[in-house]
Design a protein around this motif. Structure first.
Motif, PDB file in Angstrom:
ATOM      1  N   SER A   7       0.848  -1.185   0.000  1.00  0.00           N
ATOM      2  CA  SER A   7       0.000   0.000   0.000  1.00  0.00           C
ATOM      3  C   SER A   7       0.883   1.235   0.000  1.00  0.00           C
ATOM      4  O   SER A   7       2.095   1.155   0.190  1.00  0.00           O
ATOM      5  CB  SER A   7      -0.933  -0.006   1.211  1.00  0.00           C
ATOM      6  OG  SER A   7      -0.204   0.263   2.382  1.00  0.00           O
ATOM      7  N   ASP A  10       2.993   1.677   3.114  1.00  0.00           N
ATOM      8  CA  ASP A  10       4.185   0.840   3.246  1.00  0.00           C
ATOM      9  C   ASP A  10       5.439   1.536   2.702  1.00  0.00           C
ATOM     10  O   ASP A  10       6.546   1.291   3.169  1.00  0.00           O
ATOM     11  CB  ASP A  10       3.994  -0.493   2.528  1.00  0.00           C
ATOM     12  CG  ASP A  10       2.953  -1.370   3.201  1.00  0.00           C
ATOM     13  OD1 ASP A  10       2.726  -1.182   4.418  1.00  0.00           O
ATOM     14  OD2 ASP A  10       2.354  -2.222   2.528  1.00  0.00           O
ATOM     15  N   GLU A  13       7.610   3.820   5.310  1.00  0.00           N
ATOM     16  CA  GLU A  13       8.281   3.282   6.496  1.00  0.00           C
ATOM     17  C   GLU A  13       9.677   3.872   6.720  1.00  0.00           C
ATOM     18  O   GLU A  13       9.973   4.392   7.792  1.00  0.00           O
ATOM     19  CB  GLU A  13       8.351   1.762   6.416  1.00  0.00           C
ATOM     20  CG  GLU A  13       8.862   1.138   7.677  1.00  0.00           C
ATOM     21  CD  GLU A  13       8.738  -0.371   7.665  1.00  0.00           C
ATOM     22  OE1 GLU A  13       9.732  -1.022   8.020  1.00  0.00           O
ATOM     23  OE2 GLU A  13       7.676  -0.888   7.302  1.00  0.00           O
ATOM     24  N   ILE A  60      -1.281   7.246   8.156  1.00  0.00           N
ATOM     25  CA  ILE A  60      -1.091   5.825   8.461  1.00  0.00           C
ATOM     26  C   ILE A  60      -2.330   5.257   9.131  1.00  0.00           C
ATOM     27  O   ILE A  60      -2.787   4.159   8.795  1.00  0.00           O
ATOM     28  CB  ILE A  60       0.167   5.611   9.329  1.00  0.00           C
ATOM     29  CG1 ILE A  60       1.422   5.872   8.485  1.00  0.00           C
ATOM     30  CG2 ILE A  60       0.204   4.211   9.924  1.00  0.00           C
ATOM     31  CD1 ILE A  60       2.712   5.901   9.273  1.00  0.00           C
ATOM     32  N   ALA A  63      -5.079   4.522   6.701  1.00  0.00           N
ATOM     33  CA  ALA A  63      -4.866   3.377   5.828  1.00  0.00           C
ATOM     34  C   ALA A  63      -4.689   2.054   6.586  1.00  0.00           C
ATOM     35  O   ALA A  63      -5.071   1.000   6.091  1.00  0.00           O
ATOM     36  CB  ALA A  63      -3.639   3.611   4.955  1.00  0.00           C
ATOM     37  N   LYS A  64      -4.111   2.111   7.749  1.00  0.00           N
ATOM     38  CA  LYS A  64      -3.820   0.890   8.520  1.00  0.00           C
ATOM     39  C   LYS A  64      -4.428   1.016   9.903  1.00  0.00           C
ATOM     40  O   LYS A  64      -5.123   1.967  10.206  1.00  0.00           O
ATOM     41  CB  LYS A  64      -2.300   0.707   8.650  1.00  0.00           C
ATOM     42  CG  LYS A  64      -1.554   0.569   7.363  1.00  0.00           C
ATOM     43  CD  LYS A  64      -1.434  -0.852   6.966  1.00  0.00           C
ATOM     44  CE  LYS A  64      -0.549  -0.948   5.719  1.00  0.00           C
ATOM     45  NZ  LYS A  64      -0.092  -2.271   5.480  1.00  0.00           N
ATOM     46  N   ASP A  65      -4.078   0.058  10.778  1.00  0.00           N
ATOM     47  CA  ASP A  65      -4.605   0.079  12.142  1.00  0.00           C
ATOM     48  C   ASP A  65      -3.553   0.594  13.127  1.00  0.00           C
ATOM     49  O   ASP A  65      -2.399   0.850  12.772  1.00  0.00           O
ATOM     50  CB  ASP A  65      -5.093  -1.312  12.544  1.00  0.00           C
ATOM     51  CG  ASP A  65      -4.000  -2.366  12.436  1.00  0.00           C
ATOM     52  OD1 ASP A  65      -2.921  -2.075  11.895  1.00  0.00           O
ATOM     53  OD2 ASP A  65      -4.223  -3.483  12.913  1.00  0.00           O
ATOM     54  N   TYR A  68      -0.194  -1.423  13.502  1.00  0.00           N
ATOM     55  CA  TYR A  68       0.851  -1.152  12.518  1.00  0.00           C
ATOM     56  C   TYR A  68       1.669   0.064  12.945  1.00  0.00           C
ATOM     57  O   TYR A  68       2.896   0.053  12.856  1.00  0.00           O
ATOM     58  CB  TYR A  68       0.233  -0.912  11.139  1.00  0.00           C
ATOM     59  CG  TYR A  68       1.243  -0.554  10.080  1.00  0.00           C
ATOM     60  CD1 TYR A  68       1.999  -1.543   9.453  1.00  0.00           C
ATOM     61  CD2 TYR A  68       1.458   0.765   9.706  1.00  0.00           C
ATOM     62  CE1 TYR A  68       2.945  -1.221   8.495  1.00  0.00           C
ATOM     63  CE2 TYR A  68       2.402   1.098   8.754  1.00  0.00           C
ATOM     64  CZ  TYR A  68       3.135   0.098   8.147  1.00  0.00           C
ATOM     65  OH  TYR A  68       4.075   0.417   7.214  1.00  0.00           O
TER      66      TYR A  68
END
Length: 148
Positions: A7, A10, A13, A60, A63-65, A68
């Motif tokens: 995604s 990612d 990072e 973030i 898009a993520k939890d 993450y």
């Protein structure tokens, strides 16, 4: 076995980790520097990195939890420990030179990240912070060139 397409988050990072470690270093520089003009410069760099971290956290979490994000913060803290070990092995490092190197690495990481991103709002956030930090980077280069 199917490979998962990374995604947009990612790709952030390494950039996130570089931002976090440099913010911690600038915070350390604020506390240890005695020169007022350097203290102001480091404080503005720290505040910029903190604002960028807050914006990246928001993207973030969209898009993520939360898990993450917590894993990413653990990676950041490990990187900070590595940075402290490298700095303690380096005898008599000059903070301005280190900051200049960190900012140059940070900008290289930013360009690599921007090449991978296609999400408009995320790119706009990064480009906005890039333009805001350009003046700070020029000040840092000037200080490291003439004063440190």
């Amino acid at each position: 076995m199917m490979l998962r397409k990374p995604s947009e988050v990612d790709h952030l990072e390494k950039y996130y980790i570089a931002n976090y470690t440099s913010a911690i270093y600038y915070k350390h520089c604020i506390l240890t520097t005695k020169k007022i003009f350097l203290k102001k410069l480091f404080k503005s760099l720290y505040n910029h990195k903190k604002a960028l971290k807050d914006d990246l956290d928001r993207h973030i979490l969209d898009a993520k939890d939360q898990e993450y994000l917590e894993d990413l913060l653990l990676k950041c803290k490990k990187e900070v420990l590595k940075m402290h070990q490298n700095l303690s092995m380096n005898t008599n490092p000059k903070s301005g030179q280190i900051c200049t190197e960190m900012e140059n690495r940070f900008f290289k990481q930013l360009y690599q990240t921007l090449q991978l991103l296609t999400d408009g709002s995320l790119r706009n956030t990064l480009l906005s912070h890039k333009h805001q930090s350009k003046a700070l980077q020029e000040k840092l280069n000037l200080v490291s060139k003439y004063l440190i």
